[in-house]
Write an enzyme that holds these catalytic residues in place. Structure first.
Site, mmCIF file in Angstrom:
data_model
loop_
_atom_site.group_PDB
_atom_site.id
_atom_site.type_symbol
_atom_site.label_atom_id
_atom_site.label_comp_id
_atom_site.label_asym_id
_atom_site.label_seq_id
_atom_site.Cartn_x
_atom_site.Cartn_y
_atom_site.Cartn_z
ATOM 1 N N ASP A 338 -2.915 58.246 33.919
ATOM 2 C CA ASP A 338 -2.425 57.390 34.565
ATOM 3 C C ASP A 338 -2.474 57.128 35.916
ATOM 4 O OD1 ASP A 338 0.023 58.421 33.920
ATOM 5 O OD2 ASP A 338 0.192 60.067 35.035
ATOM 6 N N TYR A 342 -2.957 52.584 34.842
ATOM 7 C CA TYR A 342 -1.705 51.911 35.564
ATOM 8 C C TYR A 342 -2.095 52.182 37.253
ATOM 9 C CZ TYR A 342 0.689 53.361 31.665
ATOM 10 O OH TYR A 342 0.642 54.282 29.504
ATOM 11 N N GLY A 345 -2.282 54.008 42.946
ATOM 12 C CA GLY A 345 -1.425 53.256 44.617
ATOM 13 C C GLY A 345 -0.337 52.124 44.454
ATOM 14 N N TYR A 422 8.434 60.154 35.379
ATOM 15 C CA TYR A 422 7.760 61.750 35.762
ATOM 16 C C TYR A 422 7.268 60.552 37.361
ATOM 17 C CZ TYR A 422 6.497 65.460 33.568
ATOM 18 O OH TYR A 422 6.176 66.595 33.374
ATOM 19 N N TYR A 424 5.376 62.177 41.183
ATOM 20 C CA TYR A 424 4.357 63.038 41.654
ATOM 21 C C TYR A 424 3.975 62.929 42.962
ATOM 22 C CZ TYR A 424 2.416 62.937 36.332
ATOM 23 O OH TYR A 424 2.795 62.720 35.330
ATOM 24 N N ASP A 484 -16.674 63.849 47.669
ATOM 25 C CA ASP A 484 -18.294 63.610 47.715
ATOM 26 C C ASP A 484 -18.856 64.200 49.382
ATOM 27 O OD1 ASP A 484 -20.139 62.974 48.931
ATOM 28 O OD2 ASP A 484 -19.859 60.474 49.272
#
Length: 680
Positions: A338, A342, A345, A422, A424, A484
């Site tokens: 995803d 796709y 953002g 979906y 998220y 990081d």
């Protein structure tokens, strides 16, 4: 009759109108000017830091430079156009009012040539700094392709015949949804063409068509030739024509409304936003909406009262894979990446106060570029707010009847994204005790399969019946977060902590003792690890330069929460392309180009890209600038309660200070004395 009094009044009005017109005009001019200044300032954000997101003007500049330097066709697309993140050392050494580099990174896809290019544009000199072809890759799908692919599928005679077989003669009542092709055949791999696969749904007069999949029909589209290259029709399967719009008109009697619950901060908010920098309760960080990654946090630090201390340099969702557990060829290709297939953002959705975030929050816009390189504003896609979350700490003293308690306040930075069916939500939650938490919410509509069954039977091996003629297919969601870490500096190492029960002996006669074994993970190859509930396994990133008051290395601990394992067979193709999901933890030495767990181009990818490549040189992790990659997941066996829209399921993890502070950093919070009105 002539009226002299009326004439005098009229002349007086004219006199005052003339004189009042001048200040009124001035006031109107000032108001309009201020308004224009506000609009201009919104579009031309002050660029005062190397990590300031690209402005609309900078996006236009980047595209114009490329078009000037390279003979692009009209079909050229820009799947990615974002800030070229500057050198990490330059960012860490940045001082206000000093010059810094400003570049844009662009992925260009030429559809006619089926070629992908990467470019870097210097925005200050307005020159092309870099241009290179990236062979044998496909960038993420972009918006104009979805409409194009649906049109191609609907124009195909085989598809039209398949619809007529199902008594669907009005093709406007059918929606074609296009997916990245997922697992490719050998022939599809060899051609190298850009493909997508079209799924069909009966829409009728409803907006929610996901409850009516037209099973057994699959069209593969070649986006270069604009033709359907393969078509499957495995036979007619009954599908639901019920209205699944889940609005009040279709739900029958509604529950009684709850009394209004308001969340207010009458004295104002406690966080501050300056440009793209946020400060709150010792925390400070920068944010950016990345077209691929979504919300990215930079330079996360904590001020302990004496100095500002770095914790994380860059934190983001790196990749997500959603494999479906049905071996039917119509389903087995469905293993969506995803983020990389796709552009996660770009699919961020507008939020509303009092809905996705409480009414005391703030909603922020983001500027991105569409697939033609044109800048646009994504309104209200980043939410930031404070919330109450119960007790932070408490102790009640029985003898003195003293009751010391502090309530927990948290700062939440969140986004929501809709990827087809979906939805998220990803939230970064900052705690007053120095903890940084990630909450990932899963909601929306499960991907359904049409079935002849109207009752659950043993024949349904790969899913659960959620409604008549609707099967919820077993699947997983596996997220990988790239962290990081810069705990107190860039000189870090990673320790694995395992709790070990000690055997019964002279020192442990009752067998109740247990200890924690800390093992350094010295190199990349051995730092590929998995959760172990039998040993309560956790990992700690420690500084090799800083020690706390007790002489131990300062650190931050990865504290996992709910998780799962990757269920496809060891030989499954998806295990080779989503290699990151085979293990929960990976640790790498920092390299600026290593950003994505499944590689830069997971669409139509080759096996073992991303993390397997990053660790192939097996670099040292001792006293180095290291990156922690954490994979967490959900195994979703659907249930009727998930239909027609599922309630939110949350999964996450925490980065918890361990020896980073010399005491509880929240111990000195003042007690809040709030007036509580009403009954006690």
């Amino acid at each position: 009759m002539f009226n002299s009094r009326a004439l005098k009044e009229k002349n007086l009005c004219v006199f005052w109108h003339k004189w009042l017109a001048i200040p009124i005009a001035i006031i109107v001019f000032i108001v309009i000017s201020i308004g224009l200044m506000e609009v201009t300032s919104a579009k031309q954000q002050t660029i005062n830091h190397p990590l300031t997101p690209l402005t609309e003007l900078e996006i236009k500049t980047a595209v114009s430079v490329i078009k000037k330097e390279k003979p692009l066709t009209e079909m050229a697309a820009f799947p990615i156009l974002t800030l070229q993140e500057p050198d990490k050392t330059e960012v860490l050494n940045f001082k206000p009012n000093r010059p810094f580099q400003r570049q844009a990174f662009i992925v260009i896809y030429e559809q006619k040539q089926n070629k992908t290019y990467e470019a870097v544009v210097d925005l200050k000199t307005k020159t092309l700094s870099s241009w290179k072809e990236i062979p044998d890759v496909q960038p993420a799908m972009f918006f104009s392709e979805y409409e194009l692919a649906a049109k191609i599928v609907k124009s195909d005679p085989r598809w039209q015949q398949a619809m007529r077989k199902r008594s669907l003669t009005n093709f406007q009542q059918v929606t074609v949804s296009c997916w990245a092709p997922g697992i490719l055949s050998q022939e599809e791999h060899e051609t190298g063409d850009r493909l997508c696969r079209g799924l069909s749904y009966y829409k009728g007069n409803n907006w929610n068509y996901f409850g009516s999949p037209i099973e057994g029909v699959l069209a593969t589209v070649n986006l270069n030739t604009r033709k359907v290259t393969s078509f499957f029709d495995n036979g007619v399967v009954p599908f639901s024509k019920q209205n699944w719009n889940y609005d009040p008109k279709t739900l029958g009697k509604l529950q009684q409304s709850l009394k209004r619950l308001t969340i207010q901060q009458p004295n104002g908010i406690d966080f501050s936003i300056k440009g793209n920098e946020v400060s709150w309760q010792g925390w400070k960080f920068r944010y950016q909406m990345h077209p691929r990654d979504g919300l990215v946090l930079y330079l996360v630090s904590y001020n302990d009262g004496e100095k500002t201390r770095p914790v994380v340099y860059r934190a983001s969702l790196s990749e997500m894979v959603v494999p479906y557990g049905n071996p039917d060829p119509i389903w087995s290709f469905r293993n969506a990446f995803d983020v990389g297939e796709y552009n996660y953002g770009t699919l961020a959705t507008t939020m509303e106060l009092g809905k996705e975030i409480p009414e005391n929050g703030r909603l922020l816009d983001a500027v991105l570029a569409d697939d033609k390189g044109k800048p646009y504003v994504m309104p209200k896609v980043i939410g930031i707010y404070e919330r109450d979350d119960g007790m932070l700490w408490k102790h009640y003293e029985y003898i003195t009847k003293r009751n010391d308690v502090r309530r927990r306040r948290e700062l939440v930075v969140t986004t929501t994204t809709a990827i087809e069916n979906y939805d998220y939500g990803i939230s970064w939650v900052f705690h007053q005790d120095g903890t940084l938490e990630v909450e990932t919410d899963l909601t929306g509509i499960i991907l359904a399969q049409a079935t002849a069954s109207q009752k659950q039977s043993e024949n349904e091996l790969y899913g659960e019946l959620v409604a008549k003629n609707i099967l919820g297919v077993n699947h997983q969601h596996l997220f990988n977060f790239r962290l990081d870490m810069d705990v107190d500096s860039q000189a870090n190492q990673v320790m694995e902590m395992n709790v070990k029960a000690l055997p019964v002996n002279e020192k442990n006669p009752l067998g109740n003792a247990f200890t924690v074994e800390e093992t350094p993970l010295t190199k990349e190859a051995i730092a590929v690890r998995d959760l172990d509930i039998n040993h309560s396994r956790e990992w700690m990133i420690v500084s090799t330069k800083s020690k706390n008051a007790l002489g131990a290395a300062t650190g931050y601990m990865l504290m996992p929460a709910g998780n799962t394992v990757f269920f496809p067979d060891e030989s499954a193709h998806i295990r080779k392309t989503a290699t990151f999901a085979n293990h929960h933890v990976w640790v790498t030495k920092y390299q600026p180009g290593e950003l994505y767990a499944a590689g830069d181009y997971p669409n139509q990818t080759q096996p073992a890209k991303g993390l397997p490549e990053y660790i192939s040189n097996d670099e040292s992790l001792m006293g180095e600038d290291i990156v922690l990659w954490y994979t967490m997941g959900v195994t979703h066996i659907p249930r009727p309660e998930d239909w027609p829209v599922m309630t939110t399921h949350r999964v996450g993890f925490k980065l918890v200070p361990r020896g980073f502070f010399h005491r509880n950093p929240a111990i000195n919070l003042p007690e809040e004395r709030q007036k509580v009105e009403g009954r006690r």
